[in-house]
Write a protein that holds these residues in place. Sequence first.
Motif, PDB file in Angstrom:
ATOM      1  N   ALA A 267      -6.550   1.466   1.512  1.00 38.14           N
ATOM      2  CA  ALA A 267      -5.845   0.335   0.907  1.00 38.14           C
ATOM      3  C   ALA A 267      -6.221   0.160  -0.554  1.00 38.14           C
ATOM      4  O   ALA A 267      -5.398  -0.273  -1.365  1.00 38.14           O
ATOM      5  CB  ALA A 267      -6.134  -0.943   1.680  1.00 38.14           C
ATOM      6  N   THR A 268      -7.457   0.490  -0.910  1.00 34.19           N
ATOM      7  CA  THR A 268      -7.888   0.310  -2.298  1.00 34.19           C
ATOM      8  C   THR A 268      -7.407   1.439  -3.196  1.00 34.19           C
ATOM      9  O   THR A 268      -7.406   1.297  -4.413  1.00 34.19           O
ATOM     10  CB  THR A 268      -9.420   0.215  -2.382  1.00 34.19           C
ATOM     11  OG1 THR A 268     -10.002   1.466  -1.987  1.00 34.19           O
ATOM     12  CG2 THR A 268      -9.945  -0.898  -1.489  1.00 34.19           C
ATOM     13  N   HIS A 269      -6.987   2.569  -2.610  1.00 33.26           N
ATOM     14  CA  HIS A 269      -6.575   3.727  -3.400  1.00 33.26           C
ATOM     15  C   HIS A 269      -5.074   3.968  -3.367  1.00 33.26           C
ATOM     16  O   HIS A 269      -4.594   4.943  -3.955  1.00 33.26           O
ATOM     17  CB  HIS A 269      -7.310   4.974  -2.911  1.00 33.26           C
ATOM     18  CG  HIS A 269      -8.792   4.907  -3.107  1.00 33.26           C
ATOM     19  ND1 HIS A 269      -9.381   4.916  -4.354  1.00 33.26           N
ATOM     20  CD2 HIS A 269      -9.812   4.788  -2.212  1.00 33.26           C
ATOM     21  CE1 HIS A 269     -10.697   4.836  -4.226  1.00 33.26           C
ATOM     22  NE2 HIS A 269     -10.981   4.747  -2.939  1.00 33.26           N
ATOM     23  N   SER A 270      -4.327   3.112  -2.655  1.00 32.41           N
ATOM     24  CA  SER A 270      -2.867   3.221  -2.684  1.00 32.41           C
ATOM     25  C   SER A 270      -2.365   2.655  -4.006  1.00 32.41           C
ATOM     26  O   SER A 270      -3.126   2.098  -4.796  1.00 32.41           O
ATOM     27  CB  SER A 270      -2.266   2.449  -1.510  1.00 32.41           C
ATOM     28  OG  SER A 270      -2.553   1.056  -1.647  1.00 32.41           O
ATOM     29  N   TRP A 271      -1.054   2.814  -4.265  1.00 34.20           N
ATOM     30  CA  TRP A 271      -0.491   2.205  -5.462  1.00 34.20           C
ATOM     31  C   TRP A 271       0.771   1.446  -5.115  1.00 34.20           C
ATOM     32  O   TRP A 271       1.709   2.032  -4.615  1.00 34.20           O
ATOM     33  CB  TRP A 271      -0.186   3.248  -6.541  1.00 34.20           C
ATOM     34  CG  TRP A 271       0.205   2.538  -7.814  1.00 34.20           C
ATOM     35  CD1 TRP A 271       1.454   2.399  -8.347  1.00 34.20           C
ATOM     36  CD2 TRP A 271      -0.675   1.810  -8.673  1.00 34.20           C
ATOM     37  NE1 TRP A 271       1.410   1.635  -9.469  1.00 34.20           N
ATOM     38  CE2 TRP A 271       0.125   1.256  -9.701  1.00 34.20           C
ATOM     39  CE3 TRP A 271      -2.051   1.562  -8.656  1.00 34.20           C
ATOM     40  CZ2 TRP A 271      -0.420   0.476 -10.721  1.00 34.20           C
ATOM     41  CZ3 TRP A 271      -2.582   0.788  -9.661  1.00 34.20           C
ATOM     42  CH2 TRP A 271      -1.774   0.256 -10.683  1.00 34.20           C
ATOM     43  N   PRO A 272       0.768   0.122  -5.376  1.00 32.91           N
ATOM     44  CA  PRO A 272      -0.396  -0.641  -5.838  1.00 32.91           C
ATOM     45  C   PRO A 272      -1.434  -0.776  -4.726  1.00 32.91           C
ATOM     46  O   PRO A 272      -1.108  -0.573  -3.557  1.00 32.91           O
ATOM     47  CB  PRO A 272       0.212  -1.992  -6.186  1.00 32.91           C
ATOM     48  CG  PRO A 272       1.385  -2.124  -5.273  1.00 32.91           C
ATOM     49  CD  PRO A 272       1.952  -0.746  -5.154  1.00 32.91           C
ATOM     50  N   PRO A 273      -2.671  -1.131  -5.085  1.00 30.86           N
ATOM     51  CA  PRO A 273      -3.671  -1.388  -4.040  1.00 30.86           C
ATOM     52  C   PRO A 273      -3.166  -2.450  -3.070  1.00 30.86           C
ATOM     53  O   PRO A 273      -2.610  -3.473  -3.479  1.00 30.86           O
ATOM     54  CB  PRO A 273      -4.883  -1.873  -4.834  1.00 30.86           C
ATOM     55  CG  PRO A 273      -4.718  -1.241  -6.180  1.00 30.86           C
ATOM     56  CD  PRO A 273      -3.242  -1.253  -6.446  1.00 30.86           C
TER      57      PRO A 273
END
Length: 213
Positions: free
Chosen positions: A157-163
């Motif tokens: 979740a922290t490395h997706s775009w957008p987070p």
Amino acid sequence: VQLTNDSSPSEARRIARDIPTVFLISHAVEWTSSVLLDDVRAGQVAARYLLDAGHTDIALVGGTATHDAANRREQGFRAALDAERLTVPDRRIARVGFSVEDGAAGFARIFARDERPTAVVVANVNAAVGVLDEARAEGYRVPDDVSVIAVGDSDVATHSWPPLTAVRLPLYELGRAAVAQVEHLTGGGEPERVVVREPEPVVMERDSVRSPA
């Protein structure tokens, strides 16, 4: 044991037939032990966060209709909207699964209609990544055009775009409870259904939610 989307009740019974078994997240077989998350509360928290941000037209890209955890998350989602006297039409629900591909398919199904929601609750982080991918492919901007929140949190979740904004669940405590239940069974105890309620689900605020225009 943690079941996948494709696991059948007969497969679950076969696994649990000969050895003490603890199912995680899904209560697959009545006569076995299970350790569950508070999925109803998690679904409520996700929907409530979107409601508090000002969204009233909210869709659900959920797990399969036969998955009990997915059904509990949908129950919580509906309860949050019911509390605001908001109805959830069938066209706003896609019961597809937990994979990236499932999330993409669910988004495409809901957004194929002319009237589109302003926000989406998604079954888990993997499916939410699929929602982000499909939204981008169809020309939607997240969160400017549609907000997205996932039930469950992970490093993905922290490395997706957008987070991804996501509801963090007590997975560490889930593991501890599962080990305790294995010890309980191997010590001669009767199967139990344990729901891990503490700490409560909490929203991890990132960049995939904003107030509707």
